[in-house]
Design an enzyme around this catalytic site. Structure first.
Site, PDB file in Angstrom:
ATOM      1  N   ARG A 101      44.143 -24.406  32.790  1.00  0.00           N
ATOM      2  CA  ARG A 101      43.229 -24.587  31.654  1.00  0.00           C
ATOM      3  C   ARG A 101      43.005 -23.203  31.062  1.00  0.00           C
ATOM      4  NH1 ARG A 101      37.778 -28.085  31.111  1.00  0.00           N
ATOM      5  NH2 ARG A 101      39.442 -29.604  30.806  1.00  0.00           N
ATOM      6  N   HIS A 128      45.126 -31.211  24.598  1.00  0.00           N
ATOM      7  CA  HIS A 128      44.586 -31.719  25.867  1.00  0.00           C
ATOM      8  C   HIS A 128      45.380 -32.979  26.225  1.00  0.00           C
ATOM      9  CE1 HIS A 128      42.023 -32.038  29.179  1.00  0.00           C
ATOM     10  NE2 HIS A 128      40.868 -32.346  28.616  1.00  0.00           N
ATOM     11  N   GLN A 131      44.234 -35.649  28.955  1.00  0.00           N
ATOM     12  CA  GLN A 131      43.148 -36.520  28.509  1.00  0.00           C
ATOM     13  C   GLN A 131      43.680 -37.590  27.561  1.00  0.00           C
ATOM     14  OE1 GLN A 131      39.535 -36.248  29.237  1.00  0.00           O
ATOM     15  NE2 GLN A 131      39.765 -38.312  28.460  1.00  0.00           N
ATOM     16  N   ASP A 223      34.406 -36.215  19.776  1.00  0.00           N
ATOM     17  CA  ASP A 223      34.370 -35.137  20.761  1.00  0.00           C
ATOM     18  C   ASP A 223      33.291 -34.149  20.306  1.00  0.00           C
ATOM     19  OD1 ASP A 223      34.977 -33.381  22.832  1.00  0.00           O
ATOM     20  OD2 ASP A 223      36.815 -32.610  21.919  1.00  0.00           O
ATOM     21  N   CYS A 263      35.926 -37.853  25.386  1.00  0.00           N
ATOM     22  CA  CYS A 263      36.559 -37.235  26.562  1.00  0.00           C
ATOM     23  C   CYS A 263      35.537 -36.642  27.526  1.00  0.00           C
ATOM     24  CB  CYS A 263      37.559 -36.169  26.113  1.00  0.00           C
ATOM     25  SG  CYS A 263      36.803 -34.826  25.177  1.00  0.00           S
ATOM     26  N   ARG A 291      41.702 -40.374  34.280  1.00  0.00           N
ATOM     27  CA  ARG A 291      42.314 -39.047  34.418  1.00  0.00           C
ATOM     28  C   ARG A 291      43.009 -38.952  35.780  1.00  0.00           C
ATOM     29  NH1 ARG A 291      40.251 -34.750  31.452  1.00  0.00           N
ATOM     30  NH2 ARG A 291      41.983 -33.619  32.418  1.00  0.00           N
TER      31      ARG A 291
HETATM   32  N1   CP Z   1      37.385 -34.170  29.577  1.00  0.00           N
HETATM   33  C1   CP Z   1      37.554 -33.062  30.308  1.00  0.00           C
HETATM   34  O1   CP Z   1      38.615 -32.411  30.293  1.00  0.00           O
HETATM   35  O2   CP Z   1      36.463 -32.732  31.046  1.00  0.00           O
HETATM   36  P1   CP Z   1      36.242 -31.372  31.836  1.00  0.00           P
HETATM   37  O3   CP Z   1      36.076 -30.273  30.801  1.00  0.00           O
HETATM   38  O4   CP Z   1      34.981 -31.588  32.638  1.00  0.00           O
HETATM   39  O5   CP Z   1      37.433 -31.103  32.705  1.00  0.00           O
HETATM   40  N1  NVA Z   2      37.251 -30.087  22.717  1.00  0.00           N
HETATM   41  C1  NVA Z   2      36.605 -29.852  23.989  1.00  0.00           C
HETATM   42  C2  NVA Z   2      37.197 -30.725  25.048  1.00  0.00           C
HETATM   43  C3  NVA Z   2      36.553 -30.596  26.385  1.00  0.00           C
HETATM   44  C4  NVA Z   2      37.186 -31.463  27.426  1.00  0.00           C
HETATM   45  C5  NVA Z   2      36.729 -28.387  24.370  1.00  0.00           C
HETATM   46  O1  NVA Z   2      37.801 -27.818  24.209  1.00  0.00           O
HETATM   47  O2  NVA Z   2      35.734 -27.813  24.816  1.00  0.00           O
END
Ligand code: CP
Ligand code: NVA
Length: 308
Positions: A101, A128, A131, A223, A263, A291
């Protein structure tokens, strides 16, 4: 030859269908593949916080018989303590796969280019895909047939919608995206999604009108207005997104049997009202659960590919 899971642009409609089928099998029988990763380790590099991604990957790897090693920002500071390429090469000597990440999507591309083991995108600023795959799986569970469904995405044109655009186009679902001016999804992702949509015969609509996007949709998705790393823009974003909240009035334009998706993490009273996200149409915790099943499918797919 290894295969990575970096973006849905590298995955065909057939690949996606295979992953959906595999996830379905794994969900019905979660212990079926408890040997797939036996004796294998995965490094989980997280430059940002996470609940779902971290816990679902750690649990999924455990259920597949493997071992997960969490590496937070204090352990690995990509490109700062040592070059990303050295991190990728070093980790490849220890582990059998890397989940990352990251802030910049370039970092995940660098990791994948230099690693000799599969790399999985656990969220970048651009996309992502894990997701989005879990989301498509969730929609399929509810509606069975994905073809011809309409998803409405209302809010920020961020990493989430970039991946949803590709996912919907590739499985034959229509998608309408409503953002304020200046917050449109990534132009390259839109182009790729349009190319995929031409093949599957679906439509992609970009609009500034949440009402137009939601009209007749079976799936309503939103989101956060402020993604991780954008905290300094909070005040401006709250102003710009004011009329993009998903509320009861807006969802009354959707199909009667619509589902609400997010998400997570969510902010009640901002991008969505509590009555919608906590109401009877919401499937947010099914998405979160899926997930686990989908990422197990992705890992089995990559590992099988690597060894075939
Ligand atoms: N939706 C998602 O990726 O959640 P987290 O940021 O908690 O991993
Ligand atoms: N768009 C959000 C998604 C989190 C899972 C972010 O990048 O923070």
């Amino acid at each position: 030859m290894k295969r990575d899971f970096l973006s849905l642009k590298d995955y065909s409609s057939q690949d996606i269908e295979n992953l959906l089928n595999l996830a379905k099998q794994l969900k019905v029988n979660p212990r079926q593949t408890s040997d797939y990763l036996r004796g294998k380790s995965f490094a989980l590099i997280f430059q940002k916080p996470s609940n779902r991604t971290r816990v679902s990957f750690e649990t999924g790897i455990y259920q597949l018989g493997g071992n997960a090693i969490y590496l937070g920002p204090d352990d690995i500071d990509l490109g700062k303590r040592e070059p990303t390429s050295d991190i990728a090469r070093t980790l490849s000597r220890y582990v059998d796969g890397i989940v990352a990440r990251v802030f910049s999507h370039d970092d995940i591309m660098d990791l994948a280019r230099c690693a000799t083991v599969p790399v999985i995108n656990g969220l970048s600023d651009l996309s992502h895909p894990c997701q989005a795959m879990a989301d498509i799986f969730t929609i399929q569970e509810v509606f069975t047939n994905l073809k011809g469904l309409k998803m409405a995405y209302v809010g920020d044109g961020n990493n989430m919608v970039n991946s949803l655009l590709l996912a919907c186009a590739k499985v034959g679902a229509h998608i309408s995206v409503a953002t304020p001016k200046g917050y449109e999804p990534n132009a390259a992702y839109v182009r790729l999604a349009q190319q995929a949509a031409e093949k599957t015969g679906t439509s992609i609509v970009l609009t500034n009108s949440p009402q137009e996007a939601i009209k007749g949709a079976q799936v309503v998705y939103t989101d956060t207005w402020v993604s991780m790393g954008q905290e300094e823009e909070t005040a401006r974003r709250f102003k710009d997104f004011r009329s993009y909240q998903i509320d009861e009035k807006l969802v009354s334009l959707a199909e009667k049997n619509y589902i609400f998706m997010h998400c997570l993490p969510a902010h009640r009273g901002q991008e969505v009202t509590a009555s919608v996200i906590d109401g009877p149409h919401s499937v947010i915790f099914d998405q979160a659960e899926n997930r686990l099943h989908m990422q197990k499918a992705i890992m089995v797919f990559l590992y099988t590919f690597k060894h075939s």
